[in-house]
Scaffold this motif. Structure first.
Motif, PDB file in Angstrom:
ATOM      1  N   TYR A  84       0.856  -1.188   0.000  1.00  0.00           N
ATOM      2  CA  TYR A  84       0.000   0.000   0.000  1.00  0.00           C
ATOM      3  C   TYR A  84       0.893   1.240   0.000  1.00  0.00           C
ATOM      4  O   TYR A  84       1.865   1.299   0.760  1.00  0.00           O
ATOM      5  CB  TYR A  84      -0.880   0.032   1.247  1.00  0.00           C
ATOM      6  N   TYR A  85       0.538   2.218  -0.836  1.00  0.00           N
ATOM      7  CA  TYR A  85       1.307   3.460  -0.822  1.00  0.00           C
ATOM      8  C   TYR A  85       0.411   4.645  -1.148  1.00  0.00           C
ATOM      9  O   TYR A  85      -0.679   4.498  -1.713  1.00  0.00           O
ATOM     10  CB  TYR A  85       2.504   3.395  -1.766  1.00  0.00           C
ATOM     11  N   PHE A  86       0.877   5.833  -0.718  1.00  0.00           N
ATOM     12  CA  PHE A  86       0.136   7.069  -0.924  1.00  0.00           C
ATOM     13  C   PHE A  86       0.523   7.743  -2.234  1.00  0.00           C
ATOM     14  O   PHE A  86       1.636   7.599  -2.724  1.00  0.00           O
ATOM     15  CB  PHE A  86       0.423   8.071   0.212  1.00  0.00           C
ATOM     16  N   ARG A  92       7.319   4.583  -2.090  1.00  0.00           N
ATOM     17  CA  ARG A  92       7.111   4.995  -0.702  1.00  0.00           C
ATOM     18  C   ARG A  92       5.930   4.245  -0.078  1.00  0.00           C
ATOM     19  O   ARG A  92       4.908   4.832   0.262  1.00  0.00           O
ATOM     20  CB  ARG A  92       6.881   6.510  -0.642  1.00  0.00           C
ATOM     21  N   PHE A  94       3.568   2.538   2.634  1.00  0.00           N
ATOM     22  CA  PHE A  94       3.344   2.745   4.061  1.00  0.00           C
ATOM     23  C   PHE A  94       2.932   1.447   4.762  1.00  0.00           C
ATOM     24  O   PHE A  94       2.899   1.370   5.983  1.00  0.00           O
ATOM     25  CB  PHE A  94       2.294   3.828   4.316  1.00  0.00           C
ATOM     26  N   ARG A  95       2.633   0.407   3.966  1.00  0.00           N
ATOM     27  CA  ARG A  95       2.291  -0.889   4.568  1.00  0.00           C
ATOM     28  C   ARG A  95       2.613  -1.991   3.577  1.00  0.00           C
ATOM     29  O   ARG A  95       2.235  -1.917   2.407  1.00  0.00           O
ATOM     30  CB  ARG A  95       0.811  -0.937   4.936  1.00  0.00           C
ATOM     31  N   VAL A 181       5.044   1.672  13.730  1.00  0.00           N
ATOM     32  CA  VAL A 181       5.256   2.979  13.121  1.00  0.00           C
ATOM     33  C   VAL A 181       4.984   4.086  14.129  1.00  0.00           C
ATOM     34  O   VAL A 181       5.764   5.028  14.296  1.00  0.00           O
ATOM     35  CB  VAL A 181       4.364   3.154  11.874  1.00  0.00           C
ATOM     36  N   TYR A 214      -6.240   6.902  11.951  1.00  0.00           N
ATOM     37  CA  TYR A 214      -6.249   6.802  10.488  1.00  0.00           C
ATOM     38  C   TYR A 214      -7.578   6.211  10.030  1.00  0.00           C
ATOM     39  O   TYR A 214      -8.363   5.694  10.822  1.00  0.00           O
ATOM     40  CB  TYR A 214      -5.081   5.951   9.976  1.00  0.00           C
TER      41      TYR A 214
END
Length: 235
Positions: A84-86, A92, A94-95, A181, A214
């Motif tokens: 998963y990324y933004f 990059r 994030f998970r 995190v 979140y």
């Protein structure tokens, strides 16, 4: 709009083995590829909904890649890497998680269903993935990646068929997990849905005092559509 959350129920009939096999094949065939909620984010912004407290959504991309980890019974088990990324930036994440899928003939709470165990990645595996741009096919996976110590306790998701798609929910309504995190415990809730052309994730977390950490504050899923691309311009 469809709500990914569905009430639990017990099936009153038992599908045949062939039906079981076909359901598992249908699920794993769709549980792969790129999914992105860019269109949802654009709609949020058009209507004045900003991420977090504004009731909107962050731009999230999910890449699901099948893993060959020596499945003894391929008709009843499978593995996938989820990244998963933004903001459309695969460099990059994030998970990153391994999902271990197995068919349950007749679960006491869900009936015929698919259980998904969730594993964190070893630091060596994370580094290897980073070096090859996130391509699971270019990483040397091993049994060490399924060490029981890597499985995140009490977060298993159970998937079942619901009409023309699959819905999934955790066995517990919520669980408390330690976030490496954030370096603190958080309360996690998760409801998901898998369609032919979409993956919806209503993943949200709060601190022990109930404060938002979140997810969408209104409980609206991140509606990620199936896409052909891995990266894109930020919204």
């Amino acid at each position: 709009a469809h709500d990914a959350r569905q009430p639990r129920h017990t099936h009153t009939h038992t599908p045949t083995i062939t039906q079981h096999t076909n359901l598992f094949k249908a699920f794993t065939a769709n549980f792969a590829g790129h999914f992105d909620n860019r269109n949802q984010v654009l709609d949020d912004l058009e209507h004045g909904r900003t991420p977090r407290d504004g009731g909107g959504h962050e731009h999230i991309h999910c890449h699901l890649q099948p893993l060959a980890l020596g499945c003894a019974e391929p008709a009843a088990s499978a593995y996938a890497l989820a990244r998963y990324y933004f903001n459309g930036d695969p460099a990059r994440p994030f998970r990153e998680r391994i999902y271990a899928l197995r068919w349950l003939e007749n679960d006491a709470a869900f009936g015929p269903s698919i259980e998904m165990g969730i594993y964190r990645l070893r630091s060596e595996t994370e580094a290897a993935l980073k070096s090859v741009g996130g391509s699971a096919a270019d990483v040397p996976w091993s049994a060490a990646d399924l060490d029981p110590a890597l499985r995140i306790p009490d977060t298993d998701v159970v998937w079942r068929r619901s009409g023309d798609h699959f819905v999934g929910e955790m066995r517990a309504e919520q669980v408390v997990v330690h976030s490496p995190v954030l370096n603190k415990p958080i309360v996690v809730r998760d409801d998901v849905a898998l369609f032919d052309n979409a993956l919806w994730c209503n993943d949200r977390g709060t601190a022990l005092d109930g404060n938002y950490v979140y997810g969408n504050v209104d409980g609206v899923p991140y509606k990620m559509s199936r896409v052909d691309w891995a990266s894109c311009e930020p919204v």
